[in-house]
Scaffold this motif. Structure first.
Motif, short mmCIF file in Angstrom:
data_model
loop_
_atom_site.label_atom_id
_atom_site.label_comp_id
_atom_site.label_asym_id
_atom_site.label_seq_id
_atom_site.Cartn_x
_atom_site.Cartn_y
_atom_site.Cartn_z
N TYR A 152 1.69 0.68 -11.04
CA TYR A 152 1.81 2.31 -11.14
C TYR A 152 1.25 3.28 -11.96
CZ TYR A 152 5.79 2.01 -7.23
OH TYR A 152 6.52 1.50 -6.61
N TRP A 153 0.91 2.20 -12.81
CA TRP A 153 0.02 2.99 -13.89
C TRP A 153 -1.88 2.78 -14.09
CZ3 TRP A 153 2.43 7.42 -16.38
CH2 TRP A 153 3.22 7.51 -16.07
N ALA A 161 7.67 12.78 -15.37
CA ALA A 161 8.85 12.99 -14.28
C ALA A 161 8.02 12.19 -12.76
CB ALA A 161 8.77 14.73 -12.76
N TYR A 162 6.46 11.73 -12.95
CA TYR A 162 6.38 10.56 -11.78
C TYR A 162 7.11 9.41 -12.51
CZ TYR A 162 3.33 7.24 -10.63
OH TYR A 162 2.42 6.97 -10.20
N GLY A 163 7.37 9.33 -13.45
CA GLY A 163 7.95 7.92 -14.32
C GLY A 163 9.40 7.97 -13.24
N ILE A 164 9.87 8.75 -13.11
CA ILE A 164 11.36 9.25 -13.13
C ILE A 164 11.24 8.76 -11.06
CG2 ILE A 164 13.11 10.98 -12.54
CD1 ILE A 164 12.96 11.84 -15.47
N GLY A 165 10.31 9.52 -10.48
CA GLY A 165 9.73 9.58 -9.18
C GLY A 165 9.90 8.44 -8.78
N VAL A 166 8.72 7.47 -9.76
CA VAL A 166 8.45 5.74 -8.87
C VAL A 166 9.48 4.91 -9.63
CG1 VAL A 166 5.88 6.35 -9.06
CG2 VAL A 166 7.23 5.28 -11.15
N GLY A 167 10.68 5.67 -10.62
CA GLY A 167 11.34 4.45 -10.80
C GLY A 167 12.03 4.73 -9.67
N VAL A 168 12.72 5.79 -9.20
CA VAL A 168 14.26 6.29 -8.91
C VAL A 168 13.95 6.03 -7.67
CG1 VAL A 168 13.10 7.96 -7.78
CG2 VAL A 168 15.85 8.19 -7.79
N PHE A 169 12.31 5.38 -6.90
CA PHE A 169 12.77 4.27 -5.94
C PHE A 169 13.52 3.45 -5.98
CE2 PHE A 169 10.30 0.21 -3.80
CZ PHE A 169 10.51 0.69 -2.98
N GLY A 186 6.52 6.66 -18.06
CA GLY A 186 6.70 8.58 -18.39
C GLY A 186 6.42 8.89 -19.32
N ALA A 187 8.09 8.71 -20.15
CA ALA A 187 7.77 8.69 -21.24
C ALA A 187 7.38 9.27 -22.67
CB ALA A 187 9.90 8.96 -21.60
N ILE A 188 7.26 7.56 -22.37
CA ILE A 188 5.94 7.57 -23.65
C ILE A 188 4.97 8.03 -23.42
CG2 ILE A 188 4.55 5.57 -24.80
CD1 ILE A 188 7.03 3.11 -23.95
N ARG A 189 3.94 8.43 -21.71
CA ARG A 189 2.82 8.83 -21.49
C ARG A 189 2.89 9.99 -22.51
NH1 ARG A 189 -2.79 9.12 -20.37
NH2 ARG A 189 -2.86 10.72 -19.00
N SER A 190 4.06 10.52 -22.13
CA SER A 190 4.46 12.30 -22.07
C SER A 190 4.76 12.33 -23.57
CB SER A 190 5.43 12.91 -21.22
OG SER A 190 5.29 12.91 -20.55
N ILE A 216 0.35 -1.15 0.34
CA ILE A 216 0.34 -0.28 0.04
C ILE A 216 1.09 1.57 0.55
CG2 ILE A 216 -1.61 1.23 1.40
CD1 ILE A 216 -2.74 -1.50 2.43
N ASP A 217 1.97 1.11 0.57
CA ASP A 217 2.76 2.23 0.77
C ASP A 217 3.65 2.90 -0.69
OD1 ASP A 217 2.20 3.47 3.44
OD2 ASP A 217 3.73 2.26 4.49
N ARG A 218 3.66 1.68 -1.42
CA ARG A 218 4.03 1.76 -2.69
C ARG A 218 3.66 2.13 -3.22
NH1 ARG A 218 8.19 -3.03 -4.27
NH2 ARG A 218 9.76 -3.13 -2.21
N MET A 219 1.66 2.09 -3.72
CA MET A 219 0.80 1.81 -4.43
C MET A 219 0.49 3.59 -4.08
SD MET A 219 -0.62 -1.54 -5.49
CE MET A 219 -0.70 -1.81 -3.64
N ASN A 220 0.60 3.89 -2.99
CA ASN A 220 -0.02 5.24 -2.98
C ASN A 220 -0.25 6.17 -3.62
OD1 ASN A 220 2.02 5.93 -1.91
ND2 ASN A 220 1.32 5.79 0.64
N VAL A 221 1.45 6.51 -4.17
CA VAL A 221 1.02 7.90 -4.70
C VAL A 221 0.85 7.13 -6.74
CG1 VAL A 221 3.33 6.04 -6.41
CG2 VAL A 221 3.50 8.35 -5.94
N SER A 222 0.65 6.30 -6.72
CA SER A 222 -0.83 5.93 -8.12
C SER A 222 -1.65 6.62 -8.61
CB SER A 222 -0.53 4.72 -8.68
OG SER A 222 -1.83 4.06 -7.72
#
Length: 442
Positions: free
Chosen positions: A271-272, A64-72, A398-402, A42-48
């Motif tokens: 995440y998506w 930026a969101y893609g980078i954020g969830v990836g840098v985790f 994230g890049a594909i979505r943007s 839950i603490d991983r998925m809540n950001v989605s």
């Protein structure tokens, strides 16, 4: 409760005796571990879910969101293997307590980010805090359960992560729909605070509840301890005898690449999924939360049935490969039903359920490749290689979505990756090296 005769060899005990011992172990350890993993997921998925509202507040783009969830996962990878090795020195109780308290604190602190850069830093810190939890538990289970039980035990543990997906969507939807303004917090801030606090509480409880190994358990008598030791000693010889030798085994790296492929698919779903459901045409947060639970509900059933079937037949490879192919097929077909809510949800539910179930099936394989001395390094390394997919896949999605405004191309790519994982598994890890044995008298 019946106990084992300490003077009798394990093979001479009755089926009821050995099952009674492991029933006792399961009821002592597994509820705590299941709840811990649910909170972890839950603490991983809540950001989605938070993303759907925090994006406007902190100027968060999809890239930026893609980078954020990836840098985790970058933070996670840095300390995953060291944490597992360190756990062998200080014990599971101290390690898991430390991890749970730290990730709870970081999750709550994420509520107060004010820019994409701060979110990225917070997710990196969350990865550092969580590092070692999942591989640590997988290693911990090898201290207690033989291979003949490990498929269903691992499936039960990972099923808790799937149940977290069932809970997280409706919970996030309810919090964000009703608690905007609670103690001066925005809805997404309240979500981080309320989902981070339970990890801290459970971490403290874990210090008093967990025990490092069977021989240290005061709640087991000497006969029960001996029965567990004999069940573990009956495991067939593994490939390695020394911890350092594990790093020279090619199949270890093949398993890591297979896990990379699996995790690329399951991680993208986690995440998506809320964003994808919104793209289907749903805007209400409560409905998004409820619909996001469907793939996880299907996943719970699939994971349970596949785990039992895999254990019953003591067959891992084809169960996993078939599951990956089903997931790939469903993801590839998503683009063909674009704009149609019902078939999109059905395909996503089945594809996501298969991808998530594949994770539990996969984790029955590494312990069969490794000796007890090589397990800490081997499991940590495989997990790190898989979690590298979190860095790569999330940044790519994230890049594909943007760039395209759509997630369908990303899911097509995930389908190809899953097929590659299935083929590599079947070719690179022969059935003869996975030599689980049934429990005596089972």
């Amino acid at each position: 409760m019946d106990t084992l005769d300490t003077a009798a060899p394990l093979g001479a005990t009755t089926t009821l005796d050995i099952k009674t011992v492991y029933t006792k172990v399961i009821w002592r350890l597994m509820p705590f571990l299941l709840i811990a993993f649910m909170i972890n997921a839950i603490d991983r998925m809540n950001v989605s879910f938070a993303k759907l509202r925090m994006a406007q507040d902190i100027a968060l783009t999809d890239a930026a969101y893609g980078i954020g969830v990836g840098v985790f996962y970058l933070g996670y990878i840095c300390f995953e293997v060291p944490s597992n090795v360190y756990m062998q020195r200080v014990g599971a109780r101290a390690t898991l307590t430390r991890i749970m308290v730290l990730w709870g604190l970081v999750t709550m602190a994420t509520a107060f980010v004010t820019s994409p850069e701060q979110l990225i830093a917070a997710r990196f810190m969350l990865g550092l805090a969580e590092a070692g939890f999942f591989p640590g538990v997988i290693l911990y289970l090898t201290y207690w359960f033989p291979g003949a039980l490990r498929g269903r035990i691992t499936a039960s543990f990972l099923m808790a992560g799937i149940m977290a997906g069932v809970i997280c969507g409706p919970l996030a939807g309810a919090i964000m729909s009703h608690l905007d303004g609670w103690i001066g917090l925005r809805d997404w801030q309240a979500l981080f605070v309320l989902t981070g606090l339970p990890a801290i509480v459970l971490g403290v409880i874990g210090w008093f509840w967990l025990v490092d190994r069977p021989e240290n358990a005061r709640w087991l008598n000497e006969g029960e301890k001996k029965a567990i030791a004999q069940a573990l000693a009956a495991e067939p010889a593994k490939v390695h005898g020394r911890a350092s030798d594990a790093l020279r085994e090619p199949r270890l790296y093949i398993a890591g690449v297979v896990y990379f492929c699996i995790y690329s698919g399951s991680n993208t779903v986690s995440y998506w999924l809320p964003t994808l459901i919104r793209d289907f045409g749903e805007a209400d947060m409560k409905n998004i939360g409820m619909l996001s639970a469907l793939p996880y509900l299907v996943g719970v059933c699939a994971m349970y049935l596949l785990g039992r079937s895999s254990d019953r037949h003591l067959e891992r490879r084809w169960h996993l490969a078939a599951t990956l192919m089903v997931s790939a097929g469903c993801f590839a077909l998503l683009g063909l039903v674009q704009g149609m809510m019902t078939p999109s949800i059905l395909l996503m539910s089945l594809g996501a359920a298969a991808a998530l179930s594949a994770v539990s099936l996969f984790w029955t394989i590494p312990p069969a490749l490794l000796s007890p001395t090589g397990a800490a390094i081997g499991i940590g390394l495989i997990s790190s290689m898989g979690h590298l997919a979190g860095v790569v896949s999330q940044a790519a999605v994230g890049a594909i979505r943007s760039a395209t405004g759509s997630l369908y191309l990303a899911f097509d790519i995930m389908a190809v990756v899953l097929v590659c994982g299935a083929l590599l598994l079947l070719i690179g890890i022969p059935a003869r090296v996975l030599r689980d044995r049934r429990l005596p008298q089972e």
